[in-house]
Design an enzyme around this catalytic site. Structure first.
Site, mmCIF file in Angstrom:
data_model
loop_
_atom_site.group_PDB
_atom_site.id
_atom_site.type_symbol
_atom_site.label_atom_id
_atom_site.label_comp_id
_atom_site.label_asym_id
_atom_site.label_seq_id
_atom_site.Cartn_x
_atom_site.Cartn_y
_atom_site.Cartn_z
ATOM 1 N N TYR A 239 -5.135 0.270 9.123
ATOM 2 C CA TYR A 239 -3.839 -0.408 8.917
ATOM 3 C C TYR A 239 -2.845 0.897 9.764
ATOM 4 O O TYR A 239 -3.006 1.955 9.568
ATOM 5 C CB TYR A 239 -3.541 -0.033 7.343
ATOM 6 C CG TYR A 239 -3.858 -1.325 6.479
ATOM 7 C CD1 TYR A 239 -4.560 -1.303 5.312
ATOM 8 C CD2 TYR A 239 -3.652 -2.472 6.780
ATOM 9 C CE1 TYR A 239 -4.986 -2.204 4.717
ATOM 10 C CE2 TYR A 239 -4.178 -3.765 6.242
ATOM 11 C CZ TYR A 239 -4.871 -3.437 5.123
ATOM 12 O OH TYR A 239 -5.341 -4.643 4.185
ATOM 13 N N ASP A 267 -3.567 -9.126 10.346
ATOM 14 C CA ASP A 267 -3.177 -10.318 9.415
ATOM 15 C C ASP A 267 -2.252 -9.585 8.174
ATOM 16 O O ASP A 267 -1.952 -10.460 7.570
ATOM 17 C CB ASP A 267 -4.206 -11.078 9.047
ATOM 18 C CG ASP A 267 -5.124 -10.263 8.244
ATOM 19 O OD1 ASP A 267 -6.338 -10.595 7.847
ATOM 20 O OD2 ASP A 267 -4.924 -9.076 7.724
ATOM 21 N N HIS A 358 -8.540 -12.331 5.692
ATOM 22 C CA HIS A 358 -8.499 -11.251 4.605
ATOM 23 C C HIS A 358 -9.050 -11.648 3.342
ATOM 24 O O HIS A 358 -8.335 -11.284 2.437
ATOM 25 C CB HIS A 358 -6.779 -10.863 4.514
ATOM 26 C CG HIS A 358 -6.631 -9.413 4.577
ATOM 27 N ND1 HIS A 358 -6.372 -8.717 5.422
ATOM 28 C CD2 HIS A 358 -6.720 -8.621 3.396
ATOM 29 C CE1 HIS A 358 -6.058 -7.407 4.901
ATOM 30 N NE2 HIS A 358 -6.165 -7.346 3.604
HETATM 31 C C1 LIG Z 1 -11.932 -8.332 -1.460
HETATM 32 C C2 LIG Z 1 -10.962 -7.357 -0.623
HETATM 33 C C3 LIG Z 1 -10.596 -7.496 0.599
HETATM 34 C C4 LIG Z 1 -9.889 -6.607 1.336
HETATM 35 C C5 LIG Z 1 -9.465 -5.382 0.694
HETATM 36 C C6 LIG Z 1 -9.664 -5.146 -0.520
HETATM 37 C C7 LIG Z 1 -10.493 -6.138 -1.258
HETATM 38 C C8 LIG Z 1 -10.535 -5.998 -2.669
HETATM 39 N N1 LIG Z 1 -8.385 -4.827 1.536
HETATM 40 S S1 LIG Z 1 -6.804 -4.600 1.017
HETATM 41 O O1 LIG Z 1 -7.033 -4.112 -0.337
HETATM 42 O O2 LIG Z 1 -6.058 -4.221 1.670
HETATM 43 O O3 LIG Z 1 -6.696 -6.174 0.647
HETATM 44 C C9 LIG Z 1 -8.593 -4.657 2.719
HETATM 45 C C10 LIG Z 1 -8.204 -3.577 3.732
HETATM 46 O O4 LIG Z 1 -7.930 -2.404 3.054
HETATM 47 N N2 LIG Z 1 -8.244 -3.670 4.776
HETATM 48 C C11 LIG Z 1 -8.745 -5.067 5.573
HETATM 49 O O5 LIG Z 1 -8.534 -5.006 6.632
HETATM 50 N N3 LIG Z 1 -9.260 -5.902 4.890
HETATM 51 C C12 LIG Z 1 -9.269 -5.981 3.302
HETATM 52 N N4 LIG Z 1 -9.827 -6.730 2.834
HETATM 53 C C13 LIG Z 1 -10.110 -8.184 3.548
HETATM 54 C C14 LIG Z 1 -11.760 -7.846 3.912
HETATM 55 O O6 LIG Z 1 -11.866 -6.938 5.158
HETATM 56 C C15 LIG Z 1 -12.388 -9.157 4.254
HETATM 57 O O7 LIG Z 1 -11.317 -9.753 5.381
HETATM 58 C C16 LIG Z 1 -12.661 -10.122 3.248
HETATM 59 O O8 LIG Z 1 -12.886 -9.555 2.007
HETATM 60 C C17 LIG Z 1 -13.602 -11.078 3.560
HETATM 61 O O9 LIG Z 1 -13.699 -11.879 2.482
HETATM 62 P P1 LIG Z 1 -14.986 -12.099 1.338
HETATM 63 O O10 LIG Z 1 -14.374 -10.987 0.310
HETATM 64 O O11 LIG Z 1 -15.031 -13.456 0.685
HETATM 65 O O12 LIG Z 1 -16.319 -11.624 1.760
#
Ligand SMILES: Cc1cc2c(cc1C)[n+](S(=O)(=O)[O-])c1c(=O)[nH]c(=O)nc-1n2C[C@H](O)[C@H](O)[C@H](O)COP(=O)(O)O
Length: 496
Positions: A239, A267, A358
């Site tokens: 990020y 995104d 995401h």
């Molecule tokens: C489930 C989950 C996803 C997050 C995620 C945290 C969780 C609990 N976090 S978030 O706190 O900011 O939203 C990140 C993150 O740190 N950075 C990122 O690039 N994607 C983040 N993602 C998105 C992740 O990298 C994938 O794009 C997404 O999880 C794929 O979908 P599935 O969970 O269905 O496999």
């Protein structure tokens, strides 16, 4: 000369907005001036003012956070913990019934697919942790479309091909790997498991699976890298911080520690509104604050908002040269959602993109990555650009057949997030190892049945995507995933 240690009483005297001390891992910190800057709002800190805040701090912040970001003058030194009066734990009926469910949970051997882990995790995780992991943005249409989109694609299996030997290996960003899927970046691993992301690291090393290290891990970056084994491949998810010096430091340190790719998340200029997360956090934080100070409702918009105010919303194509100037790692854009941006990425000399929404946590009703992939690859082939860029997808992948469909449509590899979090939260490292093994077993069977021996043999001729772009078409009833889906709720009335 041994510095005199503070007592619990010394710290307890600083329990308000005017003077706020907390204890973390046996040390006292003066966070008074930091209160208004805390991304999660002052309320969550004031709840622990004058007390031991380690339990609340642990899942959200890597251990080196205070050393990195709190001025040394605010580090007050060690506390004699024998003088700290442990907080009375009020009876929590939720926790009581959760412990009962944990005692009755199915043994790991009873999990036969990734949905099984989701079902168990929902029963045994703390509510706030489950809410954070499972939530999608707004109405969670994209969250659900991510998985159901795979059910709009049908295979065209080939017969009478000698499939005695099936090889699942491939390479991603130039690194060889045993399987065409990787652990994608997901924040706050310690919400689900005491040890956090290092559990995923160790499990991934057992299966030769690449791990993408999140910027917002509960474990520190170095803890996650130190946990890798042998020549295990790790990437960094970034990020971008508004303070570009912090970004530069993080990126160059990751390269020095051996990361093989920089995945810039594009995104999330702001994290999406994930209402399960907001609702759970809001209940937790606001109810106490409202009781004794109705005017200042804690504005923590859930964990997501609390941890992400540093993200730079001004990030643009103009920044690509900057990233190229600070690292030699291949720069990948994670969260690309339309063909035109893949073409622009090629023009900027970007070697790979992740088509992703995401996990449905950002813009609701954004299309599934697999649907975008089905648009992107034919366009790249039409322009003769298919070898100019590696295209990855993530989101809603729950079966090896989902992975194979993505590979048939031209993906280089597939990221998986929640399933490994759920396996970790419910069963720890053995759970994640088992989840990865299940995927490998499914992969081998499915490859044999579609008549393919290696990842290289897969191509668009193995799939029929005519139904993919029709959003209204009902996909076959997908009972397993709809049964484990945790429906959104509306505000509850008080119980008299
Ligand atoms: C489930 C989950 C996803 C997050 C995620 C945290 C969780 C609990 N976090 S978030 O706190 O900011 O939203 C990140 C993150 O740190 N950075 C990122 O690039 N994607 C983040 N993602 C998105 C992740 O990298 C994938 O794009 C997404 O999880 C794929 O979908 P599935 O969970 O269905 O496999």
């Amino acid at each position: 000369m041994q510095q005199t240690r503070l007592t619990g009483k010394d710290v307890a005297e600083h329990d308000n907005k005017e003077s706020c001390w907390v204890i973390i891992h046996g040390k006292a910190y003066d966070v008074t001036e930091f209160l208004p800057e805390h991304p999660g709002g002052a309320g969550v800190i004031l709840k622990h003012a004058g007390k031991d805040a380690t339990e609340a701090f642990e899942p959200i912040h890597p251990p080196d956070t205070l050393d990195k970001y709190l001025d040394r003058s605010k580090h007050l030194g060690g506390v004699d913990m024998s003088t700290v009066i442990a907080e009375e734990k009020s009876f929590d009926p939720d926790e009581e019934s959760r412990q009962q469910r944990i005692a009755l949970m199915p043994p790991l051997g009873k999990c036969f697919n990734l949905h099984d882990f989701e079902s168990v995790a929902r029963q045994v995780m703390r509510r706030g942790a489950w809410a954070y992991y499972s939530s999608g943005a707004d109405d969670e249409i994209t969250l659900r479309e991510n998985h159901s989109a795979y059910h709009k694609i049908w295979f065209r299996p080939r017969i009478l091909v000698d499939v005695e030997q099936v090889d699942s290996s491939t390479s991603m960003l130039g690194s060889k790997c045993e399987v065409p899927f990787y652990v994608t970046a997901t924040a706050l691993g310690k919400l689900g498991h005491l040890e956090g992301e290092v559990v995923l690291t160790r499990a991934a090393s057992r299966h030769g699976v690449i791990q993408m290290i999140p910027t917002l891990g509960s474990c520190s970056f170095d803890e996650i890298v130190d946990a890798k084994r042998g020549d295990q491949v790790q990437w960094l998810q970034l990020y971008v911080n508004q303070d570009r010096e912090i970004t530069k430091r993080i990126v160059q340190h990751a390269e020095k520690r051996g990361c093989k790719g920089l995945f810039v998340t594009v995104d999330a200029p702001q994290l999406g509104r994930r209402e399960k997360d907001i609702r759970t956090r809001f209940e937790g934080a606001a109810s106490d604050v409202q009781k004794n100070n109705p005017g200042a409702i804690d504005r923590s918009q859930g964990a997501a908002r609390a941890i992400s105010t540093f993200i730079d919303p001004s990030l643009s194509w103009k920044d690509i040269p900057y990233f190229k100037s600070i690292t030699k790692m291949p720069i990948v854009l994670k969260g690309v959602q339309r063909v035109e941006d893949v073409l622009t990425a090629i023009e900027h000399g970007i070697p790979a993109v992740v088509l992703s929404n995401h996990g449905g946590r950002q813009l609701d009703t954004a299309p599934s990555a697999i649907e975008i992939l089905a648009d992107v690859m034919p366009e790249l082939r039409r322009r003769g650009l298919q070898d100019k860029i590696e295209v990855y997808v993530d989101g809603g992948v729950r079966r090896a057949t989902d992975i194979i469909k993505a590979l048939c449509l031209g993906a280089k590899g597939v990221g998986i997030g929640r399933p490994f979090l759920y396996a970790m939260s419910a069963y720890g490292e053995p759970g994640v190892v088992h989840a990865m093994q299940l995927l490998k077993d499914e992969f081998e069977v499915a490859m044999r049945l579609i008549g393919a021996r290696s990842v290289g043999e897969l191509g668009p001729e193995f799939v029929d995507v005519r139904g993919l772009s029709m959003h209204s078409v009902p996909t076959p009833a997908d009972f397993l995933s709809s049964d484990v889906y945790d429906r959104l709720v509306v505000p509850a009335f008080a119980v008299k």
